[in-house]
Design a protein around this motif. Structure first.
Motif, short mmCIF file in Angstrom:
data_model
loop_
_atom_site.label_atom_id
_atom_site.label_comp_id
_atom_site.label_asym_id
_atom_site.label_seq_id
_atom_site.Cartn_x
_atom_site.Cartn_y
_atom_site.Cartn_z
N ILE A 106 0.84 -1.21 0.00
CA ILE A 106 0.00 0.00 0.00
C ILE A 106 0.87 1.25 0.00
CG2 ILE A 106 -1.62 1.34 1.40
CD1 ILE A 106 -2.80 -1.43 2.28
N GLU A 107 1.90 1.26 0.82
CA GLU A 107 2.69 2.48 0.98
C GLU A 107 3.71 2.69 -0.15
OE1 GLU A 107 2.39 3.20 5.79
OE2 GLU A 107 4.30 2.48 4.95
N PRO A 112 1.81 6.33 -4.14
CA PRO A 112 2.16 7.31 -5.17
C PRO A 112 1.05 7.60 -6.17
CG PRO A 112 3.94 5.73 -4.86
CD PRO A 112 2.76 5.20 -4.11
N LEU A 113 0.14 6.67 -6.35
CA LEU A 113 -0.98 6.87 -7.28
C LEU A 113 -2.07 7.74 -6.69
CD1 LEU A 113 -1.36 3.18 -8.50
CD2 LEU A 113 0.01 4.99 -9.53
N LEU A 114 -2.04 7.95 -5.37
CA LEU A 114 -3.11 8.64 -4.67
C LEU A 114 -2.75 10.06 -4.26
CD1 LEU A 114 -4.03 5.62 -2.37
CD2 LEU A 114 -5.40 6.44 -4.29
N LEU A 115 -1.50 10.31 -3.97
CA LEU A 115 -1.10 11.62 -3.46
C LEU A 115 -1.42 12.72 -4.48
CD1 LEU A 115 2.32 10.80 -1.77
CD2 LEU A 115 0.09 11.10 -0.67
N GLY A 116 -2.05 13.78 -3.99
CA GLY A 116 -2.43 14.90 -4.84
C GLY A 116 -3.76 14.74 -5.54
N GLU A 117 -4.39 13.58 -5.41
CA GLU A 117 -5.66 13.32 -6.09
C GLU A 117 -6.85 13.75 -5.24
OE1 GLU A 117 -5.88 12.34 -9.17
OE2 GLU A 117 -3.73 11.99 -9.42
N ASP A 118 -8.00 13.95 -5.90
CA ASP A 118 -9.23 14.36 -5.23
C ASP A 118 -9.90 13.15 -4.59
OD1 ASP A 118 -11.88 15.23 -4.59
OD2 ASP A 118 -11.82 16.71 -6.19
N ARG A 124 -12.41 6.48 -10.27
CA ARG A 124 -11.22 6.66 -11.09
C ARG A 124 -9.98 6.17 -10.35
NH1 ARG A 124 -7.24 10.38 -11.54
NH2 ARG A 124 -8.21 11.78 -10.02
N LEU A 125 -9.90 6.45 -9.05
CA LEU A 125 -8.75 6.01 -8.27
C LEU A 125 -8.74 4.49 -8.12
CD1 LEU A 125 -8.60 8.81 -5.55
CD2 LEU A 125 -7.17 8.53 -7.58
N TRP A 126 -9.92 3.89 -8.01
CA TRP A 126 -10.01 2.42 -7.95
C TRP A 126 -9.40 1.82 -9.21
CZ3 TRP A 126 -11.07 -2.40 -9.49
CH2 TRP A 126 -11.37 -3.38 -8.53
N ARG A 127 -9.79 2.34 -10.36
CA ARG A 127 -9.28 1.82 -11.64
C ARG A 127 -7.77 2.08 -11.76
NH1 ARG A 127 -12.88 3.25 -16.75
NH2 ARG A 127 -11.25 1.90 -17.63
N ARG A 128 -7.33 3.21 -11.26
CA ARG A 128 -5.90 3.53 -11.33
C ARG A 128 -5.09 2.55 -10.48
NH1 ARG A 128 -3.06 9.45 -10.15
NH2 ARG A 128 -1.27 9.07 -11.51
N MET A 129 -5.58 2.25 -9.29
CA MET A 129 -4.87 1.29 -8.44
C MET A 129 -4.89 -0.10 -9.06
SD MET A 129 -5.81 2.42 -4.51
CE MET A 129 -7.59 2.60 -4.75
N SER A 131 -4.82 -0.89 -12.08
CA SER A 131 -4.00 -0.97 -13.29
C SER A 131 -2.53 -1.24 -13.02
CB SER A 131 -4.14 0.33 -14.09
OG SER A 131 -3.49 1.40 -13.42
N VAL A 132 -2.11 -1.24 -11.75
CA VAL A 132 -0.68 -1.39 -11.48
C VAL A 132 -0.19 -2.82 -11.72
CG1 VAL A 132 -0.70 0.49 -9.81
CG2 VAL A 132 -0.95 -1.86 -9.00
#
Length: 417
Positions: A106-107, A112-118, A124-129, A131-132
């Motif tokens: 997680i850390e 890194p995919l979450l910092l700065g995001e709304d 959108r964040l679920w899909r981004r995570m 995709s790793v």
């Protein structure tokens, strides 16, 4: 001035407005919080600035036994997400063993995919995570995502000043029916004590563990019905103990004894087996706690292989994906019941919020054995046996998940190795 019926309406001036004097800074702060909550926090304040993972382990006061073996200790990961506005959300992911590996993932990979995001861009964040990693959706990745996702929904509740159940649309439920889980796969004397305790606590529905050999399971099914009486609803959980033929043999005795569902009789991968078993038994089959995503649950739901779907929010991708499963089941007329198992208080709170919101939820799991992760993690516990009223469990009140995490507990049970 005359009304419609010809009478006279008397017009009175409104009463004078009286302003109450604020009682110092404390009152002022409370009113500011109400104003900010009502308006929602702005986009800059919603930006994620911190993601932390807390791997936890507790030793259970009493060993728990299922068809898969004995469990004396439990691990989970608590996820903490903070935004620029100072709001903090908490989530939980299932990590039965190796919680430090989950926390590290997680850390180092997800953070890194979450910092700065709304915080509000949860899908959108679920899909981004997701995709790793390549390959099928599932495993440790989706369990890790679950912890982050629950924390984001907790934050969304802070932002909107609403409970998670309200954010999901809500059914207006303040309580939800629950069942006692579970009567262990121990000897008959222990079972007699556990059944008596569940009935005395006020449960109207009880689940019993069954395993091998088949003859012992059939005996257990009959014994618990005898001990509980006809007024108590009963179900049984096999934890994948059987092949198709043995499941039929146990399931027929369950049907004869008036049990309402047969949970995980077969391996979760045996989709064809579930269809064959459904056609052989006059009893609802239940499954889903071993699935990770809606695409896993689709086959069981679409052809009604199961009549009850039981995703675990701490495994099935958090609230975002678990809600998708519940809504999918509703479309096909399949009932929903949140699975909790040996998880902690955050999973339990999220499950109660889902139960309060889902149109097709018929019951929820209420664990009856002692577990510090459930009983001591929050400053004000939720979902405990002692809070049961007429077979119903209160849904946590207030905005977000309706909980306050005890940081002292997190520090005391953190895995250091």
């Amino acid at each position: 001035m005359k009304d419609i019926a010809g009478g006279v309406l008397e017009l009175r001036a409104p009463p004078p407005v009286r302003h109450r004097r604020l009682g110092g800074l404390a009152d002022l702060a409370r009113n500011l919080v109400r104003l900010v909550t009502a308006a929602g926090i702005d986009a800059a304040a919603r930006r994620i600035v911190r993601v932390s993972a807390h791997p936890l382990r507790v030793t259970l006061p009493a060993v728990q036994r299922t068809a898969q073996g004995d469990w004396s200790a439990i691990e989970i990961v608590v996820v903490e997400v903070e935004v620029a506005g100072g709001w903090i959300g908490f989530g939980e992911c299932l990590a039965r063993r190796g919680s430090t590996a989950y926390a590290g993932f997680i850390e180092t990979v997800l953070r890194p995919l979450l910092l700065g995001e709304d915080l509000l861009d949860r899908r959108r964040l679920w899909r981004r995570m997701r995709s790793v990693l390549t390959g099928r959706t599932g495993g440790m990745l989706v369990e890790a995502i679950a912890g982050v996702d629950i924390a984001l929904w907790d934050l969304a509740g802070h932002s909107a000043g609403q409970s998670v159940a309200q954010l999901l649309g809500g059914m207006g439920r303040r309580t939800t029916p629950v069942y006692a889980s579970s009567i262990n796969w121990f000897d008959d004397a222990a079972v007699e004590r556990e059944v008596a305790s569940a009935v005395a606590a006020g449960f109207r529905s009880i689940k019993v563990k069954v395993g091998r050999p088949v003859g012992a399971a059939q005996h257990r099914v009959r014994l618990v019905r005898q001990l509980a009486g006809d007024a108590i609803e009963l179900s049984a959980d096999a934890n994948w103990a059987y092949d198709l033929h043995d499941a039929i043999a146990v399931g027929r005795v369950m049907a004869d004894c008036g049990y309402v569902w047969f949970e995980e009789p077969l391996r979760p991968e045996d989709r064809r087996g579930y269809r064959l078993l459904r056609d052989q038994l006059p009893i609802r089959l239940a499954a889903g706690e071993s699935d990770y995503a809606a695409v896993d649950a689709l086959e069981l739901i679409e052809d009604r292989s199961v009549g009850l779907i039981q995703p675990d929010v701490a495994r099935s991708g958090g609230i975002t994906e678990t809600w998708r499963i519940a809504e999918l089941a509703q479309c096909f007329g399949v009932a929903y019941a949140p699975h909790v198992g040996w998880s902690g208080a955050i999973c339990l709170a999220a499950s109660l919020q889902l139960a309060a919101a889902a149109e097709n939820c018929i019951t929820a799991e209420c664990m009856v054995f002692a577990n510090p992760l459930r009983e001591q993690m929050l400053k004000v516990p939720v979902g405990l046996t002692g809070q049961l009223v007429d077979g119903q469990m209160p849904v946590p009140d207030g905005p977000n998940l309706g909980i306050e995490v005890d940081r002292g507990f997190l520090a005391a049970h953190r895995v250091r190795e």
